[in-house]
Design a protein around this motif. Structure first.
Motif, PDB file in Angstrom:
ATOM      1  N   SER A  82       0.871  -1.185   0.000  1.00 45.55           N
ATOM      2  CA  SER A  82       0.000   0.000   0.000  1.00 45.55           C
ATOM      3  C   SER A  82       0.902   1.227   0.000  1.00 45.55           C
ATOM      4  O   SER A  82       2.126   1.107  -0.076  1.00 45.55           O
ATOM      5  CB  SER A  82      -0.947  -0.031   1.196  1.00 45.55           C
ATOM      6  N   ALA A  84       1.652   3.233   2.360  1.00 44.48           N
ATOM      7  CA  ALA A  84       2.523   3.257   3.542  1.00 44.48           C
ATOM      8  C   ALA A  84       2.009   2.260   4.560  1.00 44.48           C
ATOM      9  O   ALA A  84       0.796   2.070   4.693  1.00 44.48           O
ATOM     10  CB  ALA A  84       2.514   4.650   4.161  1.00 44.48           C
ATOM     11  N   ILE A  89      -4.637  -2.847   6.468  1.00 41.72           N
ATOM     12  CA  ILE A  89      -4.981  -2.096   7.684  1.00 41.72           C
ATOM     13  C   ILE A  89      -5.383  -0.688   7.232  1.00 41.72           C
ATOM     14  O   ILE A  89      -4.531   0.145   6.914  1.00 41.72           O
ATOM     15  CB  ILE A  89      -3.796  -2.029   8.679  1.00 41.72           C
ATOM     16  N   ALA A 113       6.456  -1.824   9.177  1.00 42.88           N
ATOM     17  CA  ALA A 113       5.798  -0.703   9.851  1.00 42.88           C
ATOM     18  C   ALA A 113       4.278  -0.805   9.815  1.00 42.88           C
ATOM     19  O   ALA A 113       3.692  -1.199   8.807  1.00 42.88           O
ATOM     20  CB  ALA A 113       6.237   0.604   9.196  1.00 42.88           C
ATOM     21  N   CYS A 114       3.687  -0.439  10.932  1.00 38.83           N
ATOM     22  CA  CYS A 114       2.231  -0.301  11.016  1.00 38.83           C
ATOM     23  C   CYS A 114       2.003   0.839  12.008  1.00 38.83           C
ATOM     24  O   CYS A 114       2.433   0.762  13.159  1.00 38.83           O
ATOM     25  CB  CYS A 114       1.599  -1.600  11.500  1.00 38.83           C
ATOM     26  N   PHE A 135     -10.797   4.391  11.245  1.00 46.04           N
ATOM     27  CA  PHE A 135     -11.358   5.751  11.199  1.00 46.04           C
ATOM     28  C   PHE A 135     -12.784   5.695  11.750  1.00 46.04           C
ATOM     29  O   PHE A 135     -13.523   4.753  11.456  1.00 46.04           O
ATOM     30  CB  PHE A 135     -11.403   6.259   9.758  1.00 46.04           C
ATOM     31  N   ALA A 185      -0.547  10.853  18.532  1.00 41.55           N
ATOM     32  CA  ALA A 185       0.758  10.518  17.949  1.00 41.55           C
ATOM     33  C   ALA A 185       0.770  11.047  16.521  1.00 41.55           C
ATOM     34  O   ALA A 185      -0.119  10.742  15.732  1.00 41.55           O
ATOM     35  CB  ALA A 185       0.948   9.006  17.949  1.00 41.55           C
ATOM     36  N   LEU A 188       4.692   9.923  12.803  1.00 38.77           N
ATOM     37  CA  LEU A 188       5.594   8.875  13.293  1.00 38.77           C
ATOM     38  C   LEU A 188       6.689   8.558  12.286  1.00 38.77           C
ATOM     39  O   LEU A 188       6.424   8.463  11.089  1.00 38.77           O
ATOM     40  CB  LEU A 188       4.791   7.602  13.583  1.00 38.77           C
ATOM     41  N   LYS A 190       8.894  10.342  11.177  1.00 40.52           N
ATOM     42  CA  LYS A 190       9.308  11.474  10.326  1.00 40.52           C
ATOM     43  C   LYS A 190       9.997  12.548  11.172  1.00 40.52           C
ATOM     44  O   LYS A 190      10.020  12.470  12.404  1.00 40.52           O
ATOM     45  CB  LYS A 190       8.083  12.066   9.617  1.00 40.52           C
ATOM     46  N   GLU A 213       0.143  13.373   9.552  1.00 43.26           N
ATOM     47  CA  GLU A 213      -0.635  12.160   9.774  1.00 43.26           C
ATOM     48  C   GLU A 213      -0.717  11.908  11.271  1.00 43.26           C
ATOM     49  O   GLU A 213       0.276  12.101  11.991  1.00 43.26           O
ATOM     50  CB  GLU A 213       0.044  10.985   9.080  1.00 43.26           C
TER      51      GLU A 213
HETATM   52  N1  SAM Z   1      -1.826   0.842   6.390  1.00 44.91           N
HETATM   53  C1  SAM Z   1      -1.387   1.919   7.226  1.00 44.91           C
HETATM   54  C2  SAM Z   1      -0.784   1.326   8.509  1.00 44.91           C
HETATM   55  O1  SAM Z   1      -0.244   0.247   8.466  1.00 44.91           O
HETATM   56  O2  SAM Z   1      -0.844   1.944   9.552  1.00 44.91           O
HETATM   57  C3  SAM Z   1      -2.496   2.903   7.519  1.00 44.91           C
HETATM   58  C4  SAM Z   1      -3.065   3.555   6.302  1.00 44.91           C
HETATM   59  S1  SAM Z   1      -4.375   4.658   6.646  1.00 44.91           S
HETATM   60  C5  SAM Z   1      -4.994   4.972   5.031  1.00 44.91           C
HETATM   61  C6  SAM Z   1      -3.571   6.183   6.933  1.00 44.91           C
HETATM   62  C7  SAM Z   1      -3.717   6.635   8.384  1.00 44.91           C
HETATM   63  O3  SAM Z   1      -2.745   5.951   9.172  1.00 44.91           O
HETATM   64  C8  SAM Z   1      -3.410   8.116   8.585  1.00 44.91           C
HETATM   65  O4  SAM Z   1      -4.571   8.911   8.397  1.00 44.91           O
HETATM   66  C9  SAM Z   1      -2.948   8.158  10.032  1.00 44.91           C
HETATM   67  O5  SAM Z   1      -4.045   8.122  10.908  1.00 44.91           O
HETATM   68  C10 SAM Z   1      -2.205   6.817  10.142  1.00 44.91           C
HETATM   69  N2  SAM Z   1      -0.779   7.008   9.819  1.00 44.91           N
HETATM   70  C11 SAM Z   1      -0.108   6.530   8.757  1.00 44.91           C
HETATM   71  N3  SAM Z   1       1.191   6.888   8.803  1.00 44.91           N
HETATM   72  C12 SAM Z   1       1.347   7.623   9.928  1.00 44.91           C
HETATM   73  C13 SAM Z   1       2.446   8.296  10.538  1.00 44.91           C
HETATM   74  N4  SAM Z   1       3.648   8.295   9.981  1.00 44.91           N
HETATM   75  N5  SAM Z   1       2.228   8.945  11.699  1.00 44.91           N
HETATM   76  C14 SAM Z   1       1.025   8.958  12.286  1.00 44.91           C
HETATM   77  N6  SAM Z   1      -0.056   8.355  11.750  1.00 44.91           N
HETATM   78  C15 SAM Z   1       0.095   7.689  10.590  1.00 44.91           C
END
Ligand code: SAM
Length: 274
Positions: A82, A84, A89, A113-114, A135, A185, A188, A190, A213
């Motif tokens: 995906s 990221a 998920i 990473a998740c 969400f 949080a 993350l 970054k 994010e």
């Molecule tokens: N598949 C991803 C995962 O493994 O966490 C999540 C994808 S979802 C579409 C994107 C959401 O994940 C963002 O709106 C935010 O809530 C969270 N997210 C993703 N990357 C993030 C980060 N670097 N820092 C904080 N929240 C993050």
């Protein structure tokens, strides 16, 4: 012989967070199915990997999963990524994974990473029992139900939220969480990674124009408090009223407390007792 479907986690910001195994498999597969091919191309270019890409996102999941399954049956090995983090998920993935299992195709997760796990482990809140709710729904009724579920849950709750909706979400929680601990949080892995820890009012004061994010983690309700609330909510309104009356509270206070316990507007309760 059928090919294999690899579900590969990619970084959520910092590109160093890709595993050696993920890189090897990305190099070895025949095809990479990506949520956004342009995004994945940046990752592949960074690691000097050249591989055919196919788009696989929410709006073509049904059609593309059939195409991917055909290819897998024909012996191709496919990696699913995906934009990221971990596919599936709050990201596309579920559809093709279910179909692959139905077709007896081997599905292999490649960990990495998740966002939710990293937010949780550094939150300082209880990690023994937690619930990830993704969400929050936009539909008012479903949202209200979820908020109620969160209010009563004794587990740590993890939510994903878009930055422009975070304020509204915190406002929604304002009256139902009391002084429970919450952690936001942000960004993350970054440069601007940040954890804001406090109660809802503290967070609300801290998030004007907040960007990036983000994830919200909420401390679970005390088990005993939770039990008491559940018991109260199973009473009739009249019994609920009597419960507080016996504690010597006046009508105004009782109505306020009942409204809070039941997560409804106090006018709604007031109307029942005039
Ligand atoms: N598949 C991803 C995962 O493994 O966490 C999540 C994808 S979802 C579409 C994107 C959401 O994940 C963002 O709106 C935010 O809530 C969270 N997210 C993703 N990357 C993030 C980060 N670097 N820092 C904080 N929240 C993050």
């Amino acid at each position: 012989m059928s090919g294999k479907l690899y579900i590969i986690a990619t970084p959520i910001g910092n590109l160093e967070d890709i595993t050696l195994r993920a890189l090897r498999i990305l190099k070895e597969v025949d095809l990479i199915a990506a949520e956004d091919t342009r995004q994945t191309l940046k990752l592949l270019n960074h690691f000097e990997i050249t591989k055919p890409l196919i788009s696989y996102h929410r709006h073509n999941e049904e059609v593309k999963s059939n195409l991917l399954i055909d290819k897998l049956i024909n012996g191709e090995n496919i990696a699913l990524v995906s934009d990221a983090g971990t596919p599936g998920i709050c990201d596309p993935g579920e559809e093709v994974i279910k179909k692959a299992i139905e077709e007896n195709i081997e599905v292999i997760p490649i960990p990495g990473a998740c966002a939710l796990i990293n937010a949780l482990i550094a939150s300082g809140l209880d990690t023994k029992e937690f619930e990830f709710l993704g969400f929050l729904p936009l539909n008012k009724k479903l949202r209200k139900e979820k908020l109620r579920e969160i209010q009563n849950s004794s587990k740590t709750i993890i939510l994903y939220e878009a930055p422009h909706k975070m304020k509204t979400t915190l406002e929604d929680f304002k009256d139902i969480l009391g002084d429970r601990k919450v952690v936001l949080a942000r960004e993350l892995t970054k440069i601007h990674e940040e954890f804001i820890r406090g109660d809802i009012n503290y967070l609300l004061n801290k998030i004007d124009n907040i960007k990036g994010e983000m994830i919200l983690i909420i401390e679970g309700a005390e088990k005993s408090q939770n039990r008491e609330e559940n018991e109260l909510n199973s009473l009739s309104l009249e019994q609920h009223y009597e419960y507080y009356e016996k504690q010597g509270l006046d009508k105004k206070e009782i109505i306020k407390k009942i409204a809070k316990d039941r997560n409804v507007n106090k006018n709604e309760i007031y109307m029942k007792f005039i």
